[in-house]
Scaffold this active site. Structure first.
Site, PDB file in Angstrom:
ATOM      1  NE  ARG A 137      -1.578  -2.400   2.736  1.00  0.00           N
ATOM      2  CZ  ARG A 137      -1.703  -3.659   2.319  1.00  0.00           C
ATOM      3  NH1 ARG A 137      -2.776  -4.036   1.682  1.00  0.00           N
ATOM      4  NH2 ARG A 137      -0.757  -4.555   2.558  1.00  0.00           N
ATOM      5  CB  THR A 138       3.422   2.576   2.272  1.00  0.00           C
ATOM      6  OG1 THR A 138       2.665   2.133   3.409  1.00  0.00           O
ATOM      7  CG2 THR A 138       4.027   3.935   2.573  1.00  0.00           C
TER       8      THR A 138
ATOM      9  CE  LYS B 273      27.474  -3.030  -6.339  1.00  0.00           C
ATOM     10  NZ  LYS B 273      27.447  -1.939  -7.335  1.00  0.00           N
TER      11      LYS B 273
ATOM     12  NE  ARG C 118       6.968   0.536   4.943  1.00  0.00           N
ATOM     13  CZ  ARG C 118       5.749   0.002   4.868  1.00  0.00           C
ATOM     14  NH1 ARG C 118       5.609  -1.272   4.536  1.00  0.00           N
ATOM     15  NH2 ARG C 118       4.681   0.721   5.127  1.00  0.00           N
TER      16      ARG C 118
HETATM   17  N1   CP Z   1      -0.456  -0.079   5.740  1.00  0.00           N
HETATM   18  C1   CP Z   1       0.764  -0.311   5.200  1.00  0.00           C
HETATM   19  O1   CP Z   1       1.761   0.318   5.564  1.00  0.00           O
HETATM   20  O2   CP Z   1       0.773  -1.289   4.257  1.00  0.00           O
HETATM   21  P1   CP Z   1       2.058  -1.755   3.446  1.00  0.00           P
HETATM   22  O3   CP Z   1       3.004  -2.425   4.435  1.00  0.00           O
HETATM   23  O4   CP Z   1       1.567  -2.702   2.401  1.00  0.00           O
HETATM   24  O5   CP Z   1       2.713  -0.536   2.861  1.00  0.00           O
END
Ligand code: CP
Length: 314
Positions: free
Chosen positions: A56-57, A85, A106
């Site tokens: 999603r994100t 590396k 992320r």
């Molecule tokens: N809600 C959410 O962060 O989903 P993802 O991990 O799929 O990005």
């Protein structure tokens, strides 16, 4: 200064970095962005650096950017990058900032987004750092709650599930401190909120009830369910003990009455029975769809050359 000015060029690392006025401005902007707003970000490039899996994100950020006329570069798997590396995160960020206008990151390490923001000369948006924060999920959670109930004040919100490791819970609980919301925390004692967050909420008189069973949490207006965060457990044996420790089934959901709104950041594993999905208050797929709208608004506020009020958003 209008709240819009507070977004331009800004890092988005933690939900608690945003004032109530700024949060409300973002939600109002997102409501406007439900309509087609044209290619506001034509010529802009977003880099999505995902060192952890995401559906999603990442995809909703990419969709938002494309819908606004911008472009996206990035990776969804660090194995395909020079991190393998031995390149440091700081060096990776110093390189990527030269290729784009903003970065979404992320990372499994708590604090990674803050570290990236300290290095980068372009805005860094936290797409989730370990168990710590997931601010843009919080923005779309607030948007979904307000859209469904018409308000953010005067609500009773219950958080259910893995409250210990779920960054979406930690982010949202802190953001709700801006509003007159009665929070309850429901789940097995082993998965209760981290002590630091309990103290933060407690110091504000907002820790609310901590209960094990769903039936002990009634009545609620909103139930926010989260999956067990398997990847965050230091000891796999603890995960095995807890993996089936809680579940929302249809009967339990119906005991809250027809007005209950059920949210979940997704992905779902087993913690929400699939026959809950067709209850009118089951909003989790709509919540995920709102991610594009809210991220469109956020990207425009952070990246747009013109004040968003120039688009009729003041
Ligand atoms: N809600 C959410 O962060 O989903 P993802 O991990 O799929 O990005």
């Amino acid at each position: 200064m209008s709240p819009a000015h507070g977004f331009r060029g800004r890092h988005v690392v933690s939900a608690e970095d945003f004032s109530k006025d700024e949060l409300l401005h973002l939600l109002d902007t997102a409501a406007f962005f439900e309509h087609d707003v044209g290619p506001r970000l034509a010529g802009k490039i977003l880099a999505t650096l995902f060192f952890e899996p995401s559906t999603r994100t990442r995809l909703s950020f990419e969709s938002a950017m494309h819908r606004l006329g911008g472009s996206v570069i990035g990776f969804a798997d660090e194995k395909a990058t020079s991190r393998t590396k031995g390149e440091s995160l700081a060096d990776t960020i110093r390189m990527v900032e030269g290729y784009c206008d903003a970065i979404v990151i992320r990372h499994p390490m708590e604090g990674a987004a803050r570290l990236a923001a300290e290095t980068a000369r372009v805005p860094v948006i936290n797409g989730g750092d370990g168990s710590n924060q997931h601010p843009t999920q919080t923005f779309l959670d607030l948007y979904t709650i307000r859209k469904a109930t018409g308000r953010l004040d005067g609500l009773r919100v219950g958080f259910f599930g893995d409250l210990r490791y779920s960054r979406t819970v930690h982010s949202l609980a802190k953001a709700l401190l801006h509003f007159d919301v009665a929070m309850s925390f429901i789940g097995p004692p082993m998965l209760r909120l981290p002590q630091e967050l309990r103290e933060t909420l407690g110091a504000r008189g907002r820790l609310g009830r901590e209960v094990e069973g769903l039936d002990d949490a009634r009545p609620l207006d909103v139930l926010y369910v989260t999956r067990i965060q398997k990847e965050r457990f230091p000891d796999p044996a603890d995960y095995e003990r807890m993996k089936n420790a809680y579940r929302l089934d249809r009967a339990a959901a119906e005991r809250f009455g027809p007005d209950l709104k059920i949210l979940h950041p997704l992905p779902r594993v087993t913690e929400v029975a699939t026959d809950v999905d067709d209850l009118p208050g089951a909003l989790y797929f709509e919540q995920a769809r709102n991610g594009v709208t809210v991220r469109k608004a956020l990207l425009s506020l952070v990246l747009a050359d013109a004040d968003a009020s120039g688009g009729g958003l003041a």
